[in-house]
Design a protein around this motif. Structure first.
Motif, short mmCIF file in Angstrom:
data_model
loop_
_atom_site.label_atom_id
_atom_site.label_comp_id
_atom_site.label_asym_id
_atom_site.label_seq_id
_atom_site.Cartn_x
_atom_site.Cartn_y
_atom_site.Cartn_z
N GLU A 1 3.02 6.00 -2.98
CA GLU A 1 4.20 6.80 -3.31
C GLU A 1 4.30 7.00 -4.82
OE1 GLU A 1 7.44 4.79 -1.50
OE2 GLU A 1 7.17 5.75 0.46
N LYS A 2 3.96 5.94 -5.59
CA LYS A 2 3.96 6.04 -7.05
C LYS A 2 2.84 6.98 -7.52
CE LYS A 2 5.85 1.42 -7.79
NZ LYS A 2 5.58 0.04 -8.30
N VAL A 3 1.70 6.91 -6.88
CA VAL A 3 0.60 7.80 -7.23
C VAL A 3 0.98 9.25 -6.98
CG1 VAL A 3 -1.76 8.48 -6.63
CG2 VAL A 3 -1.18 6.05 -6.85
N LYS A 4 1.64 9.49 -5.88
CA LYS A 4 2.06 10.84 -5.52
C LYS A 4 3.02 11.41 -6.56
CE LYS A 4 2.87 11.42 -1.20
NZ LYS A 4 3.58 11.36 0.13
N ASP A 5 3.94 10.54 -7.06
CA ASP A 5 4.89 10.97 -8.07
C ASP A 5 4.18 11.32 -9.39
OD1 ASP A 5 6.98 10.67 -6.37
OD2 ASP A 5 7.48 8.62 -7.03
N ILE A 6 3.11 10.59 -9.69
CA ILE A 6 2.38 10.82 -10.94
C ILE A 6 1.61 12.14 -10.91
CG2 ILE A 6 0.49 9.95 -12.41
CD1 ILE A 6 1.36 7.12 -11.57
N PHE A 7 0.97 12.44 -9.79
CA PHE A 7 0.07 13.61 -9.72
C PHE A 7 0.66 14.82 -9.00
CE2 PHE A 7 -2.71 9.94 -10.20
CZ PHE A 7 -3.50 10.35 -11.28
N LYS B 1 0.83 -1.20 0.00
CA LYS B 1 0.00 0.00 0.00
C LYS B 1 0.86 1.25 0.00
CE LYS B 1 -3.33 2.49 2.88
NZ LYS B 1 -4.06 2.52 4.17
N LYS B 2 1.90 1.25 0.84
CA LYS B 2 2.79 2.42 0.93
C LYS B 2 3.49 2.67 -0.40
CE LYS B 2 6.71 4.23 3.56
NZ LYS B 2 7.69 3.96 4.64
N SER B 3 3.99 1.59 -1.05
CA SER B 3 4.67 1.72 -2.32
C SER B 3 3.73 2.24 -3.41
CB SER B 3 5.25 0.37 -2.73
OG SER B 3 5.83 0.43 -4.01
#
Length: 375
Positions: free
Chosen positions: A368-374, A363-365
């Motif tokens: 973190e990827k979603v945060k980098d995208i948006f 979930k954490k990983s």
């Protein structure tokens, strides 16, 4: 007069061709130019005559030898005098055209003789067995209907104390030859004897039990041994368990198709067995030793701490036996973590303590990827 073509060239074979090669070539060429397949085609009709003339010579060892030595002059007394050289007299086309056209095409005879021993018919049946019976084999009793040799006449078809007589028309051969005039001259054809219907024998006093057939239909109980490892849809061939042969011929076979009933929890793929196993949230999180059903009974399986839904475990040698082998496939267990329902307030409070991201690496990983995208 046009010069005759070489007989080997007409059939499309070499001079050293075997008898079988010549016969095969003749069949092919005869079918190609046969008048019934080329109605009104004069050229095909002439080709057909030439092919038959070539075969009449090359299929006869003596004529072929003379042809090889002297050419057309060695086999055709009319050669050089304008004669056609081929009249078809006494030439039996029965087996040639029976092979080409299945007997009965264009008036040519052929077909198999009926008066000899013949193999009995095969019997096809389906048998239902359980998943476990397929895995480990079993013995099954089943009823089948089959033509059996008549006990009253011993299979002869004639009433006890009498016997079949040789047909006076065909003298026991079951076939009669006739000659007819065709575009090629006189040709000999061979057909089933109309007097004995191709049997070669006449039964004047038929058996009262089988009415002259030599066999009677009966129900019989047989025991079948199903081998371990057989699969759904496979067919077993039981030699000699089919219908009785005719006139001393061998029995047919029993072709038994296996139909395996589905299992409630196991699924088979080849020789492997697959099982979906539900485990609790606590067992998945903390690890546990659980009881797993197999074809051999309950077996312990160790579930590691932190096991996720969809994790697959292999249980070596717990699958289906291979046919006629001591080896076995494996069992694969896929765990499904069941999320608890109808929790008490206290249980809910305890579970909320697990909400920290450090407990959920995936979930954490992901976030973190979603945060980098948006961002």
């Amino acid at each position: 007069m046009a010069e005759k073509r070489d007989y080997y060239e007409l059939l499309g074979v070499s001079k050293g061709a075997s008898d079988a090669e010549i016969k095969k070539a003749f069949r092919r060429q005869s079918k190609k130019y046969h008048p019934d397949l080329n109605p009104g085609n004069k050229e095909a009709e002439e080709k057909f005559k030439e092919v038959n003339e070539a075969y009449q010579v090359l299929s006869d060892p003596d004529k072929r030898s003379k042809y090889d030595q002297f050419g057309h002059a060695g086999v055709d007394p009319n050669f050089g005098a304008g004669g056609g050289g081929f009249n078809g007299a006494g030439f039996d086309f029965g087996d040639i055209f029976g092979d080409i056209f299945g007997g009965g095409f264009g008036g040519f005879g052929g077909g198999q003789r009926r008066n000899g021993p013949r193999r009995g018919n095969d019997i096809r049946q389906v048998i239902d067995i359980t998943f476990e019976e397929a895995a480990f084999g079993c013995k099954k009793k089943m009823n089948i209907q089959a033509q059996e040799k008549c006990e009253s006449c011993g299979g002869s078809g004639a009433e006890k104390g009498t016997k079949a007589e040789t047909c006076p028309n065909c003298h026991g051969s079951g076939r009669v030859k006739t000659q007819q005039r065709t575009i090629l001259g006189y040709m000999t054809t061979e057909t089933p004897c109309p007097n004995c219907h191709g049997e070669g024998k006449i039964i004047k006093t038929p058996c009262h039990s089988c009415r002259g057939t030599g066999t009677v239909r009966k129900n019989k109980l047989i025991e079948v041994e199903i081998p371990a490892g057989i699969d759904n849809g496979q067919t077993m061939q039981l030699s000699g368990k089919g219908e009785a042969g005719y006139k001393g011929g061998p029995n047919g076979d029993l072709l038994l198709t296996i139909r395996v009933r589905p299992h409630d929890i196991f699924v088979r793929e080849g020789n492997d067995v697959f099982l979906d196993l539900p485990i609790t949230f606590v067992q998945a999180a903390l690890g546990a030793t659980v009881q797993v059903p197999t074809l051999d009974g309950m077996v312990e399986l160790n579930i590691p701490e932190g096991t996720q839904t969809g994790s697959k475990f292999r249980m070596k040698g717990k699958g289906i036996p291979y046919l006629r082998s001591k080896s076995r496939g494996d069992q694969y267990v896929t765990v499904n973590v069941e999320v608890p329902r109808n929790l008490t307030s206290k249980q809910k409070e305890i579970l909320k303590e697990f909400e920290e991201d450090k407990n959920y690496k995936q979930k954490k990983s992901f976030y973190e990827k979603v945060k980098d995208i948006f961002k």
